[in-house]
Design an enzyme around this catalytic site. Structure first.
Site, PDB file in Angstrom:
ATOM      1  N   GLU A  25       0.824  -1.222   0.000  1.00  0.00           N
ATOM      2  CA  GLU A  25       0.000   0.000   0.000  1.00  0.00           C
ATOM      3  C   GLU A  25       0.846   1.255   0.000  1.00  0.00           C
ATOM      4  O   GLU A  25       0.837   2.024   0.966  1.00  0.00           O
ATOM      5  CB  GLU A  25      -0.862   0.027   1.274  1.00  0.00           C
ATOM      6  CG  GLU A  25      -1.989  -0.941   1.295  1.00  0.00           C
ATOM      7  CD  GLU A  25      -2.664  -0.992   2.670  1.00  0.00           C
ATOM      8  OE1 GLU A  25      -2.082  -0.513   3.660  1.00  0.00           O
ATOM      9  OE2 GLU A  25      -3.763  -1.535   2.726  1.00  0.00           O
ATOM     10  N   CYS A  61      -1.505  33.394  10.580  1.00  0.00           N
ATOM     11  CA  CYS A  61      -1.278  34.140  11.807  1.00  0.00           C
ATOM     12  C   CYS A  61      -0.726  33.213  12.869  1.00  0.00           C
ATOM     13  O   CYS A  61      -1.417  32.874  13.835  1.00  0.00           O
ATOM     14  CB  CYS A  61      -2.591  34.742  12.256  1.00  0.00           C
ATOM     15  SG  CYS A  61      -2.459  36.499  12.330  1.00  0.00           S
TER      16      CYS A  61
HETATM   17  N1  LLP Z   1      -1.207   1.767   4.630  1.00  0.00           N
HETATM   18  C1  LLP Z   1      -1.598   2.185   5.837  1.00  0.00           C
HETATM   19  C2  LLP Z   1      -2.448   1.328   6.652  1.00  0.00           C
HETATM   20  C3  LLP Z   1      -1.173   3.434   6.315  1.00  0.00           C
HETATM   21  O1  LLP Z   1      -1.555   3.826   7.517  1.00  0.00           O
HETATM   22  C4  LLP Z   1      -0.363   4.246   5.504  1.00  0.00           C
HETATM   23  C5  LLP Z   1       0.058   5.560   5.958  1.00  0.00           C
HETATM   24  C6  LLP Z   1       0.003   3.783   4.237  1.00  0.00           C
HETATM   25  C7  LLP Z   1      -0.436   2.527   3.835  1.00  0.00           C
HETATM   26  C8  LLP Z   1       0.838   4.577   3.284  1.00  0.00           C
HETATM   27  O2  LLP Z   1       2.096   4.834   3.805  1.00  0.00           O
HETATM   28  P1  LLP Z   1       3.194   5.585   2.887  1.00  0.00           P
HETATM   29  O3  LLP Z   1       3.564   4.657   1.757  1.00  0.00           O
HETATM   30  O4  LLP Z   1       2.581   6.849   2.411  1.00  0.00           O
HETATM   31  O5  LLP Z   1       4.324   5.839   3.812  1.00  0.00           O
HETATM   32  N2  LLP Z   1       0.888  12.335   7.289  1.00  0.00           N
HETATM   33  C9  LLP Z   1       2.183  11.710   7.422  1.00  0.00           C
HETATM   34  C10 LLP Z   1       2.159  10.295   6.923  1.00  0.00           C
HETATM   35  C11 LLP Z   1       1.107   9.451   7.600  1.00  0.00           C
HETATM   36  C12 LLP Z   1       1.037   8.072   7.047  1.00  0.00           C
HETATM   37  C13 LLP Z   1      -0.157   7.382   7.568  1.00  0.00           C
HETATM   38  N3  LLP Z   1      -0.334   6.069   7.057  1.00  0.00           N
HETATM   39  C14 LLP Z   1       3.236  12.528   6.701  1.00  0.00           C
HETATM   40  O6  LLP Z   1       2.889  13.577   6.142  1.00  0.00           O
HETATM   41  O7  LLP Z   1       4.419  12.204   6.728  1.00  0.00           O
END
Ligand code: LLP
Length: 462
Positions: free
Chosen positions: A312, A383
């Site tokens: 994912e 702000c």
């Molecule tokens: N699968 C699940 C169950 C997840 O919780 C996440 C990310 C992904 C896949 C995808 O992960 P990735 O490949 O994008 O690392 N807002 C944070 C990142 C939060 C990720 C949450 N879950 C940031 O801006 O760094």
């Protein structure tokens, strides 16, 4: 006057990894170049012209990079995993109809975590059979929407199972289920985006796994197809992903021994990307190879038939494809302390610096090669003193109206954006072969009032 026929070169830090399986290792979208005037181009479009046409802040998404990352995952899975496989786009990274449609056209699936992300995927044309619904606190409505559409539901806790059991009599097919558990794996990333360690709100505790699997033996409304675990995000290490394969294969052996015909092993996402020159993430190909080989080995060691391998990725599919354009406005020089250069966006379109202290790379769109004259701090217009997009970065002298380009903003920027200070959300364009198309129109200030209601006793308001 002598005019050089040599096109100007990109700044050295933007040298691109030529390996098309590594777009996540570049700082800029694939094919970023300079036009005849030395101005930065992405997808054949000159960025300062996009800023003039569509206004700023503007999210720009490069189609070639998006398709490149989708293909990199697809091809790496085919090359390194001998069984069937599917990459699901974690749409929390950036959810829109256009992105859902693009990802679907590349043959990927999608991970949604809310009714909003799910509707976006379905209306964007993603086949329900390629969607999974996550969430540690899904509502009955979200579960009903997903189950009714034939979307696989990732059961995260007992509450999910209780709500689904209540819904099931109204459905005309068994619920396609995946079970999420916490794998108990530590990795080095920001505390807020770590999910695999035991103290996490997500998933069943591994000690409960057998109890849940036995419980599901008695649930004729459910078809348990898969197991899921995710260890975190923006991870550069490969070892935690190897460790995860062993933990998941143990769970797979247990599930099958209890009679569940589990065929999907979903190892989550997490591969990091390059935000600044010193970041050194593995390539998509190296990540997939590591995961695939570890799953094959873990299954062989336990004499398990190979499952379908699901992953994912979110960030590594979309981050590098995106850049954000801002217009430079005021400048405040505090002698001997700091120079603040303010832009017309900030923490509402990119909350990552204030949330995670994330670092970014930026240049001036029309003078990417100009010598960096000074160290400045690029501040947003909100702000809030902490509304800083780039702290202490070297930039050429900038004047009001200059367009600033911030790289690697395709993931977790738009999707985590807000209307703080009642600032409208930016527009987004998709660029390809010199053509820009609007994929999200700019929000208008009046639209922000749409949901306000004034009790009559507080009137008159005109
Ligand atoms: N699968 C699940 C169950 C997840 O919780 C996440 C990310 C992904 C896949 C995808 O992960 P990735 O490949 O994008 O690392 N807002 C944070 C990142 C939060 C990720 C949450 N879950 C940031 O801006 O760094």
């Amino acid at each position: 006057m002598v005019i050089s026929s040599q096109p100007a070169a990109l700044p050295a830090m933007f040298e691109q990894d030529q390996d098309l399986h590594s777009p996540n290792r570049n700082l800029t979208p694939l094919g970023t170049t300079l036009d005849a005037h030395g101005r930065l181009q992405v997808g054949g479009c000159t960025l300062s012209e996009l800023a003039r046409t569509y206004g700023t802040p503007l999210y720009v998404l490069d189609e070639a990079t998006l398709r490149g990352t989708c293909r990199a995952y697809r091809e790496a899975l085919q090359a390194h995993y001998p069984g069937p496989s599917l990459a699901l786009y974690a749409s929390k990274a950036n959810s829109s109809l256009a992105l859902s449609a693009l990802v679907a056209s590349e043959g990927l699936g999608l991970d949604a975590v809310s009714a909003g992300e799910l509707l976006t995927a379905l209306q964007g044309g993603m086949p329900p059979g390629r969607i999974v619904l996550h969430g540690n606190n899904k509502s009955a409505e979200e579960l009903a929407l997903a189950a009714g559409a034939g979307v696989t539901i990732v059961a995260d806790n007992w509450r999910d199972l209780e709500l689904l059991a209540e819904l099931a009599p109204g459905l005309n097919a068994p619920v396609q289920l995946m079970l999420r558990f916490t794998p108990g794996i530590e990795c080095h990333t920001h505390e807020y985006i770590r999910t695999g360690h035991l103290d996490s709100k997500f998933g069943f505790d591994p000690d409960q796994l057998e109890t849940v699997l036995r419980h599901l033996q008695g649930c004729s409304w459910a078809r348990l197809n898969g197991l899921h675990a995710h260890i975190g995000s923006q991870i550069f290490e490969l070892q935690p992903h190897r460790d995860l394969a062993g933990v998941m294969a143990d769970a797979l052996a247990l599930a099958r021994s209890l009679g569940h015909p589990v065929n999907d092993l979903n190892v989550g996402g997490g591969l990091g990307i390059r935000y600044v020159a010193s970041d050194d993430p593995p390539s998509i190909d190296a990540w997939v190879q590591t995961v695939a080989e570890a799953v094959v080995r873990a299954c062989q060691e336990r004499a398990l038939a190979l499952p379908r391998l699901l992953c994912e990725p979110g960030r590594s599919l979309v981050a590098t494809a995106g850049v954000t354009l801002y217009s430079v406005g005021s400048c405040k020089e505090i002698p001997g302390i700091r120079t603040y250069l303010s832009v017309d966006g900030g923490m509402s379109d990119n909350p990552r610096p204030i949330t995670y202290q994330s670092r970014y790379t930026a240049v001036l769109a029309d003078r990417p090669n100009a010598p960096a004259g000074e160290t400045v701090t690029v501040a947003g217009k909100h702000c809030e003193s902490g509304d800083v997009l780039l702290k202490d970065v070297a930039l050429p002298p900038a004047v009001p109206g200059d367009v600033l380009v911030v790289f690697a903003t395709g993931a977790y920027n738009a999707s985590m954006g807000s209307n703080y200070n009642r600032i409208p959300r930016p527009a987004a364009v998709l660029v390809s072969s010199g053509i820009a198309e609007l994929v999200q129109r700019r929000e208008q200030p009046e639209e922000l009032l749409r949901y306000d209601v004034v009790p009559a006793r507080l009137a008159p308001i005109t």
